[in-house]
Design a protein around this motif. Structure first.
Motif, PDB file in Angstrom:
ATOM      1  N   ARG A   1      23.393  -3.190 -52.182  1.00  0.00           N
ATOM      2  CA  ARG A   1      22.741  -2.017 -51.587  1.00  0.00           C
ATOM      3  C   ARG A   1      22.408  -0.973 -52.635  1.00  0.00           C
ATOM      4  NH1 ARG A   1      26.917  -1.829 -46.503  1.00  0.00           N
ATOM      5  NH2 ARG A   1      25.749  -3.186 -45.081  1.00  0.00           N
ATOM      6  N   ILE A   2      23.290  -0.796 -53.604  1.00  0.00           N
ATOM      7  CA  ILE A   2      23.032   0.204 -54.637  1.00  0.00           C
ATOM      8  C   ILE A   2      21.957  -0.279 -55.604  1.00  0.00           C
ATOM      9  CG2 ILE A   2      24.076   1.543 -56.523  1.00  0.00           C
ATOM     10  CD1 ILE A   2      26.712   1.406 -55.038  1.00  0.00           C
ATOM     11  N   GLY A   3      21.784  -1.606 -55.714  1.00  0.00           N
ATOM     12  CA  GLY A   3      20.693  -2.100 -56.548  1.00  0.00           C
ATOM     13  C   GLY A   3      21.055  -3.174 -57.541  1.00  0.00           C
ATOM     14  N   ALA A   4      22.257  -3.791 -57.423  1.00  0.00           N
ATOM     15  CA  ALA A   4      22.599  -4.892 -58.319  1.00  0.00           C
ATOM     16  C   ALA A   4      21.719  -6.106 -58.019  1.00  0.00           C
ATOM     17  CB  ALA A   4      24.076  -5.262 -58.169  1.00  0.00           C
ATOM     18  N   ASP A   5      21.482  -6.915 -59.029  1.00  0.00           N
ATOM     19  CA  ASP A   5      20.671  -8.118 -58.867  1.00  0.00           C
ATOM     20  C   ASP A   5      21.506  -9.347 -58.549  1.00  0.00           C
ATOM     21  OD1 ASP A   5      17.709  -7.417 -59.957  1.00  0.00           O
ATOM     22  OD2 ASP A   5      19.225  -6.245 -60.994  1.00  0.00           O
ATOM     23  N   ASP A   6      22.783  -9.294 -58.889  1.00  0.00           N
ATOM     24  CA  ASP A   6      23.687 -10.406 -58.614  1.00  0.00           C
ATOM     25  C   ASP A   6      25.113  -9.902 -58.790  1.00  0.00           C
ATOM     26  OD1 ASP A   6      24.572 -12.918 -57.939  1.00  0.00           O
ATOM     27  OD2 ASP A   6      23.484 -13.971 -59.518  1.00  0.00           O
ATOM     28  N   TYR A   7      26.080 -10.710 -58.414  1.00  0.00           N
ATOM     29  CA  TYR A   7      27.478 -10.341 -58.579  1.00  0.00           C
ATOM     30  C   TYR A   7      28.296 -11.587 -58.863  1.00  0.00           C
ATOM     31  CZ  TYR A   7      27.224 -11.838 -53.730  1.00  0.00           C
ATOM     32  OH  TYR A   7      26.953 -12.546 -52.592  1.00  0.00           O
ATOM     33  N   VAL A   8      29.390 -11.407 -59.591  1.00  0.00           N
ATOM     34  CA  VAL A   8      30.325 -12.479 -59.895  1.00  0.00           C
ATOM     35  C   VAL A   8      31.722 -11.949 -59.602  1.00  0.00           C
ATOM     36  CG1 VAL A   8      31.255 -14.023 -61.676  1.00  0.00           C
ATOM     37  CG2 VAL A   8      28.820 -13.392 -61.707  1.00  0.00           C
TER      38      VAL A   8
ATOM     39  N   ALA B   1      13.787 -16.168 -51.888  1.00  0.00           N
ATOM     40  CA  ALA B   1      12.708 -15.692 -52.756  1.00  0.00           C
ATOM     41  C   ALA B   1      13.036 -14.391 -53.478  1.00  0.00           C
ATOM     42  CB  ALA B   1      11.428 -15.500 -51.931  1.00  0.00           C
ATOM     43  N   CYS B   2      13.849 -13.527 -52.878  1.00  0.00           N
ATOM     44  CA  CYS B   2      13.956 -12.158 -53.372  1.00  0.00           C
ATOM     45  C   CYS B   2      15.356 -11.696 -53.736  1.00  0.00           C
ATOM     46  CB  CYS B   2      13.396 -11.177 -52.326  1.00  0.00           C
ATOM     47  SG  CYS B   2      11.695 -11.489 -51.830  1.00  0.00           S
ATOM     48  N   PHE B   3      16.369 -12.486 -53.422  1.00  0.00           N
ATOM     49  CA  PHE B   3      17.733 -12.012 -53.584  1.00  0.00           C
ATOM     50  C   PHE B   3      18.486 -12.791 -54.656  1.00  0.00           C
ATOM     51  CE2 PHE B   3      16.531 -10.075 -49.722  1.00  0.00           C
ATOM     52  CZ  PHE B   3      17.388  -9.008 -49.501  1.00  0.00           C
ATOM     53  N   PRO B   4      19.601 -12.217 -55.133  1.00  0.00           N
ATOM     54  CA  PRO B   4      20.414 -12.913 -56.125  1.00  0.00           C
ATOM     55  C   PRO B   4      20.917 -14.246 -55.609  1.00  0.00           C
ATOM     56  CG  PRO B   4      21.100 -10.632 -55.925  1.00  0.00           C
ATOM     57  CD  PRO B   4      20.137 -10.898 -54.807  1.00  0.00           C
ATOM     58  N   GLU B   5      21.196 -15.151 -56.544  1.00  0.00           N
ATOM     59  CA  GLU B   5      21.786 -16.424 -56.174  1.00  0.00           C
ATOM     60  C   GLU B   5      23.212 -16.206 -55.703  1.00  0.00           C
ATOM     61  OE1 GLU B   5      21.468 -19.102 -59.413  1.00  0.00           O
ATOM     62  OE2 GLU B   5      19.284 -19.158 -59.355  1.00  0.00           O
TER      63      GLU B   5
ATOM     64  N   ASP C   1      26.249 -16.547 -52.394  1.00  0.00           N
ATOM     65  CA  ASP C   1      26.473 -16.618 -50.958  1.00  0.00           C
ATOM     66  C   ASP C   1      26.056 -15.335 -50.264  1.00  0.00           C
ATOM     67  OD1 ASP C   1      30.063 -15.888 -50.849  1.00  0.00           O
ATOM     68  OD2 ASP C   1      28.480 -15.183 -52.168  1.00  0.00           O
ATOM     69  N   THR C   2      24.902 -14.801 -50.626  1.00  0.00           N
ATOM     70  CA  THR C   2      24.391 -13.598 -49.981  1.00  0.00           C
ATOM     71  C   THR C   2      24.203 -13.857 -48.487  1.00  0.00           C
ATOM     72  OG1 THR C   2      23.218 -13.050 -51.998  1.00  0.00           O
ATOM     73  CG2 THR C   2      22.591 -11.854 -50.040  1.00  0.00           C
ATOM     74  N   LEU C   3      24.637 -12.928 -47.685  1.00  0.00           N
ATOM     75  CA  LEU C   3      24.606 -13.103 -46.238  1.00  0.00           C
ATOM     76  C   LEU C   3      23.264 -12.679 -45.663  1.00  0.00           C
ATOM     77  CD1 LEU C   3      28.137 -11.624 -45.476  1.00  0.00           C
ATOM     78  CD2 LEU C   3      27.512 -14.033 -45.708  1.00  0.00           C
ATOM     79  N   PRO C   4      22.808 -13.382 -44.601  1.00  0.00           N
ATOM     80  CA  PRO C   4      21.528 -13.010 -43.990  1.00  0.00           C
ATOM     81  C   PRO C   4      21.449 -11.550 -43.578  1.00  0.00           C
ATOM     82  CG  PRO C   4      22.231 -15.156 -43.192  1.00  0.00           C
ATOM     83  CD  PRO C   4      23.372 -14.610 -44.013  1.00  0.00           C
ATOM     84  N   ARG C   5      22.571 -10.951 -43.148  1.00  0.00           N
ATOM     85  CA  ARG C   5      22.495  -9.557 -42.705  1.00  0.00           C
ATOM     86  C   ARG C   5      22.221  -8.600 -43.872  1.00  0.00           C
ATOM     87  NH1 ARG C   5      28.143 -10.413 -41.946  1.00  0.00           N
ATOM     88  NH2 ARG C   5      29.486  -9.174 -43.303  1.00  0.00           N
ATOM     89  N   THR C   6      22.450  -9.088 -45.123  1.00  0.00           N
ATOM     90  CA  THR C   6      22.088  -8.271 -46.276  1.00  0.00           C
ATOM     91  C   THR C   6      20.587  -7.993 -46.285  1.00  0.00           C
ATOM     92  OG1 THR C   6      23.871  -9.332 -47.520  1.00  0.00           O
ATOM     93  CG2 THR C   6      22.253  -8.092 -48.781  1.00  0.00           C
ATOM     94  N   VAL C   7      19.789  -8.970 -45.821  1.00  0.00           N
ATOM     95  CA  VAL C   7      18.345  -8.782 -45.741  1.00  0.00           C
ATOM     96  C   VAL C   7      18.026  -7.584 -44.860  1.00  0.00           C
ATOM     97  CG1 VAL C   7      16.154  -9.795 -44.997  1.00  0.00           C
ATOM     98  CG2 VAL C   7      17.875 -11.222 -46.132  1.00  0.00           C
ATOM     99  N   ASP C   8      18.692  -7.493 -43.711  1.00  0.00           N
ATOM    100  CA  ASP C   8      18.444  -6.390 -42.784  1.00  0.00           C
ATOM    101  C   ASP C   8      18.715  -5.043 -43.445  1.00  0.00           C
ATOM    102  OD1 ASP C   8      17.903  -8.302 -40.842  1.00  0.00           O
ATOM    103  OD2 ASP C   8      19.966  -8.335 -40.127  1.00  0.00           O
ATOM    104  N   SER C   9      19.801  -4.984 -44.236  1.00  0.00           N
ATOM    105  CA  SER C   9      20.155  -3.733 -44.910  1.00  0.00           C
ATOM    106  C   SER C   9      19.073  -3.330 -45.907  1.00  0.00           C
ATOM    107  CB  SER C   9      21.502  -3.883 -45.629  1.00  0.00           C
ATOM    108  OG  SER C   9      21.791  -2.747 -46.404  1.00  0.00           O
ATOM    109  N   HIS C  10      18.606  -4.271 -46.719  1.00  0.00           N
ATOM    110  CA  HIS C  10      17.583  -3.964 -47.720  1.00  0.00           C
ATOM    111  C   HIS C  10      16.250  -3.614 -47.058  1.00  0.00           C
ATOM    112  CE1 HIS C  10      19.438  -4.826 -51.665  1.00  0.00           C
ATOM    113  NE2 HIS C  10      20.247  -5.585 -50.959  1.00  0.00           N
ATOM    114  N   ILE C  11      15.895  -4.335 -46.001  1.00  0.00           N
ATOM    115  CA  ILE C  11      14.657  -4.031 -45.283  1.00  0.00           C
ATOM    116  C   ILE C  11      14.720  -2.624 -44.707  1.00  0.00           C
ATOM    117  CG2 ILE C  11      13.271  -4.582 -43.244  1.00  0.00           C
ATOM    118  CD1 ILE C  11      12.730  -6.555 -45.404  1.00  0.00           C
TER     119      ILE C  11
END
Length: 231
Positions: free
Chosen positions: A94-101, A185-189, A191-201
């Motif tokens: 949400r803050i703007g990271a491209d990926d996380y480990v 197409a648009c998110f980091p590789e 286990d990003t959750l589908p609801r993350t899309v809703d937050s970014h949208i």
């Protein structure tokens, strides 16, 4: 051999040394800052191609650093989180990271994530497409998002993921994209959750609304999202 400059912002010297060795072995040039404040000093005088950022650090933590970096630009950031839970992951994105480990991690995985993020970033910056809808004009090479009616560029207000999303929608303005398609197409590789899309949208829609373009992103119930206008 990739000569990209990687900045590691990590207070654990041993972890930073291990990551540095693996990244250098992969052909990257690497710099290290022991906290967020020193990382910002480095970024003020240099332009790293990617930042690997720890969350918990003295002086300035990773959340504060990430928020400031996003105010300054769209340098790709991979977060190192200690908690394998949705809260830290969603906060990072949400803050703007491209990926996380998640710690503890395999250093080889970090190198693979770096390669994947840089591939996505370079694919965007190499494209010279100029995309257009009735309300927006996007120059991918120049990283601009122009609101036509106002003549203003809002790209600096968008996170990297938000820029990818609006570009993706404008490329095919009449298509409905599922959440899974947008994740791929648009998110980091990972286990990003589908609801993350809703937050970014939601955040992207709010920024477009603030810029005078209301109702541009439409929720198609049961399917996903689409741009609310044709070319």
């Amino acid at each position: 051999m990739d000569n990209s400059d990687i900045l590691i912002v990590e207070d654990d010297v041993e972890i930073a040394a291990i990551m540095t060795a693996y990244l250098q072995n992969g052909g990257y040039t690497v710099s290290h800052a022991e906290n967020g404040a020193l990382g910002l000093v480095y970024c003020a005088t240099a332009s790293p191609q990617l930042i690997i950022l720890d969350v918990r650090m003295p002086v300035m933590d990773g959340w504060q650093f990430l928020a400031e970096i996003r105010r300054r630009g769209d340098t790709p950031v991979i977060m190192l989180t200690a908690n394998d839970d949705d809260v830290d992951k969603l906060s990072a994105l949400r803050i703007g990271a491209d990926d996380y480990v998640v710690k503890p991690f395999n250093p080889a995985e970090v190198v693979a994530r770096v390669q994947a993020v840089l591939r996505r970033t370079h694919a965007v910056t190499r494209s010279d497409d100029v995309l257009s809808s009735r309300s927006l004009s996007i120059n991918v090479r120049q990283h601009s998002v122009i609101i036509k009616a106002e003549g203003i560029d809002i790209a600096s207000r968008l996170t990297t993921t938000e820029f990818r999303l609006i570009t993706h929608f404008v490329r095919e303005p009449n298509r409905v994209f599922s959440r899974d398609e947008l994740l791929e197409a648009c998110f980091p590789e990972g286990d990003t959750l589908p609801r993350t899309v809703d937050s970014h949208i939601s955040k992207l829609r709010r920024k477009l609304d603030d810029a005078g373009v209301s109702g541009l992103l439409q929720n198609v119930r049961g399917f996903g999202y689409r741009l609310g206008e044709g070319k």
